[in-house]
Design a protein around this motif. Structure first.
Motif, PDB file in Angstrom:
ATOM      1  N   HIS A  91     -37.596  84.525 119.005  1.00  0.00           N
ATOM      2  CA  HIS A  91     -38.376  84.053 118.387  1.00  0.00           C
ATOM      3  C   HIS A  91     -38.777  82.189 118.498  1.00  0.00           C
ATOM      4  O   HIS A  91     -39.597  81.432 118.814  1.00  0.00           O
ATOM      5  N   ARG A  92     -37.646  82.144 118.756  1.00  0.00           N
ATOM      6  CA  ARG A  92     -37.782  79.962 118.861  1.00  0.00           C
ATOM      7  C   ARG A  92     -37.397  79.572 119.987  1.00  0.00           C
ATOM      8  O   ARG A  92     -36.968  78.447 120.429  1.00  0.00           O
ATOM      9  N   GLY A  93     -37.108  80.465 120.549  1.00  0.00           N
ATOM     10  CA  GLY A  93     -35.606  80.076 122.076  1.00  0.00           C
ATOM     11  C   GLY A  93     -34.455  79.426 121.840  1.00  0.00           C
ATOM     12  O   GLY A  93     -33.858  79.181 122.920  1.00  0.00           O
ATOM     13  N   ALA A  94     -34.471  79.451 121.136  1.00  0.00           N
ATOM     14  CA  ALA A  94     -32.663  79.915 120.859  1.00  0.00           C
ATOM     15  C   ALA A  94     -31.490  80.194 121.932  1.00  0.00           C
ATOM     16  O   ALA A  94     -31.960  81.766 122.191  1.00  0.00           O
ATOM     17  N   CYS A 110     -29.262  87.236 117.024  1.00  0.00           N
ATOM     18  CA  CYS A 110     -29.390  84.998 117.541  1.00  0.00           C
ATOM     19  C   CYS A 110     -29.398  84.294 116.438  1.00  0.00           C
ATOM     20  O   CYS A 110     -28.704  85.047 115.091  1.00  0.00           O
ATOM     21  N   TYR A 112     -30.062  81.562 115.455  1.00  0.00           N
ATOM     22  CA  TYR A 112     -30.561  80.973 114.540  1.00  0.00           C
ATOM     23  C   TYR A 112     -31.106  81.120 112.733  1.00  0.00           C
ATOM     24  O   TYR A 112     -31.014  80.574 111.630  1.00  0.00           O
ATOM     25  N   HIS A 113     -32.073  82.107 113.253  1.00  0.00           N
ATOM     26  CA  HIS A 113     -32.975  82.847 112.351  1.00  0.00           C
ATOM     27  C   HIS A 113     -32.851  84.124 111.868  1.00  0.00           C
ATOM     28  O   HIS A 113     -33.281  85.492 111.143  1.00  0.00           O
ATOM     29  N   ALA A 114     -31.619  84.915 112.872  1.00  0.00           N
ATOM     30  CA  ALA A 114     -30.706  86.148 112.969  1.00  0.00           C
ATOM     31  C   ALA A 114     -32.533  87.308 113.554  1.00  0.00           C
ATOM     32  O   ALA A 114     -31.700  88.820 112.515  1.00  0.00           O
ATOM     33  N   TRP A 115     -32.975  86.907 114.111  1.00  0.00           N
ATOM     34  CA  TRP A 115     -33.127  87.981 114.901  1.00  0.00           C
ATOM     35  C   TRP A 115     -32.477  89.040 115.642  1.00  0.00           C
ATOM     36  O   TRP A 115     -31.530  88.151 116.446  1.00  0.00           O
TER      37      TRP A 115
HETATM   38  S1  FES Z   1     -34.271  81.063 117.413  1.00  0.00           S
HETATM   39 FE1  FES Z   1     -35.260  81.729 115.184  1.00  0.00          FE
HETATM   40  S2  FES Z   1     -34.068  83.897 115.122  1.00  0.00           S
HETATM   41 FE2  FES Z   1     -33.544  82.885 117.049  1.00  0.00          FE
END
Ligand code: FES
Ligand code: FE2
Length: 388
Positions: A91-94, A110, A112-115
């Motif tokens: 998603h955004r690289g966390a 993840c 961060y946003h739960a992917w």
């Molecule tokens: S960076 Fe957004 S879910 Fe992983």
């Protein structure tokens, strides 16, 4: 692209029995630009030994390892197989996992946003995933937006990973190296390394460049000076001139020595497959870029190096025994103590050397004495890789 000058003479004189030959210049051991080139062209291109498979026993067990500039996750899948992925959310690289090791409950999620990813890397779920489309209006592909896979092979009980787009031959580069060193393709199989159990593990945080550690392991010119206990067990290591045979030929235990232990006393139960000509011998093998394997009749010592910076390397050392020896709680202290002490002695020497790498006295490097000449091949190999 980094331009790297090699301070060694362009045409080094051919070495003969008594010749000193030049080493790499000091910059190779302390310049971050050279370290980055090594990450790019060595650690991110070759097979890199990442983790012991048995440490990841159950589905969801993971280990995070640094491979070159990448964080890599090695994960046990639900089908029992090991997988490896870049530790980066699509998603955004966390970073997915920040712990060095652990066990996730069915999925990698993840924070961060739960992917959420399956243990095989596929994207399993994300908030509102069903209503999302890609730039072409198509439904989100769970594979295309899955974790980026990393090539993985299991051998000797370890997971070896490779970040190259087209990995080199594992059989040639890894298996072939070990076979060639031992002079026999089956010799290492006799030790059944994959089926042994970790009896002890020690992690060393060494303030030295990874190449100093490899070079030290490749020569035994230093053995008489810094390894009094080892040379008691392996008397030929006390002879600095004979010590070029350190790698490969199998050093014989001293006559009075009963086992590869700190005091030469008997070891534990021998590994069943060890052949008569491997008995009472110590074999040492370097597998570039990050592994040393040491074989003795009753255990195997397996070093993995994780280069973290130009001047810092984490070394993880496993002492492996017949499973029954570990399960019965046999006393391993005397055999562990011998090589632990060797490790400390070696890493102290490497740390003593590291600060001088940036000295003007070492700008053009040092020299190799005849029993160290084979290290010159390693230096040529590194220099070729770094110059690209
Ligand atoms: S960076 Fe957004 S879910 Fe992983
Ligand atoms: Fe040593």
């Amino acid at each position: 692209m980094t331009t790297i000058d090699d301070p060694r003479p362009a045409a080094a004189p051919a070495a003969n029995a008594g010749t000193l030959v030049p080493t790499l210049g000091g910059q190779y051991y302390c310049d971050p630009a050279i370290f980055e080139a090594e990450q790019d062209r060595i650690f991110e291109q070759m097979w890199f030994c990442a983790a012991r498979g048995a440490d990841l026993a159950s589905p969801g067990a993971f280990r995070k390892v640094q491979v070159g500039r990448e964080s890599v996750l090695v994960v046990r899948g639900r089908d029992g197989a090991l997988n490896a992925f870049l530790n980066v959310c699509r998603h955004r690289g966390a970073m997915l996992c920040t712990e060095d090791a652990g066990t996730v409950n069915r999925h990698l999620r993840c924070p961060y946003h739960a992917w959420t990813y399956d243990l095989d890397g596929k994207l399993k779920a994300a908030p509102n995933l069903g209503s999302l489309t890609d730039a072409n209006g198509a439904r989100i592909s769970r594979t295309e937006y899955g974790l980026v896979p990393v090539a993985l092979r299991e051998w000797l009980g370890y997971a070896w990973v490779c970040l190259a787009d087209e990995p080199p031959s594992f059989e040639t580069d890894v298996v072939g190296t070990v076979s060639a060193r031992l002079g026999d393709a089956d010799a290492v199989e006799n030790y059944g390394v994959g089926g042994l159990s970790v009896g002890r593990r020690v992690v060393y945080d060494v303030k030295a460049n990874w190449k100093l550690i490899i070079e030290n392991f490749m020569e035994c010119y230093h053995c008489a000076t810094i390894h009094p206990e080892l040379t008691e067990v392996l008397p030929e290591f006390a002879d600095g001139l004979a010590a070029q045979y350190f790698v490969g030929h199998g050093a014989l235990f001293g006559e009075q020595v009963q086992g590869f232990t700190i005091d030469g006393s008997a070891g534990v139960d021998p590994i069943p497959g060890v052949s008569a000509d491997q008995d009472r011998r110590y074999y040492a093998i370097t597998v570039r870029p990050n592994v040393f394997v040491s074989l003795v009749p009753d255990h195997v010592i397996f070093h993995r190096m994780y280069p973290m910076a130009a001047d810092r390397t984490i070394v993880e050392c496993d002492w492996l025994y017949v499973p029954d020896v570990v399960e019965r709680g046999m006393d391993l202290d005397r055999s562990v103590e011998l090589f632990h002490r060797v490790n400390v002695q070696d890493f102290d020497a490497c740390e003593r050397t590291q600060p001088a790498m940036s000295s003007r006295a070492y700008r053009a490097g040092g020299v190799l004495v005849p029993s160290e000449h084979h290290i010159g091949d390693f230096h040529d190999w590194v220099a070729d890789k770094v110059r690209g």
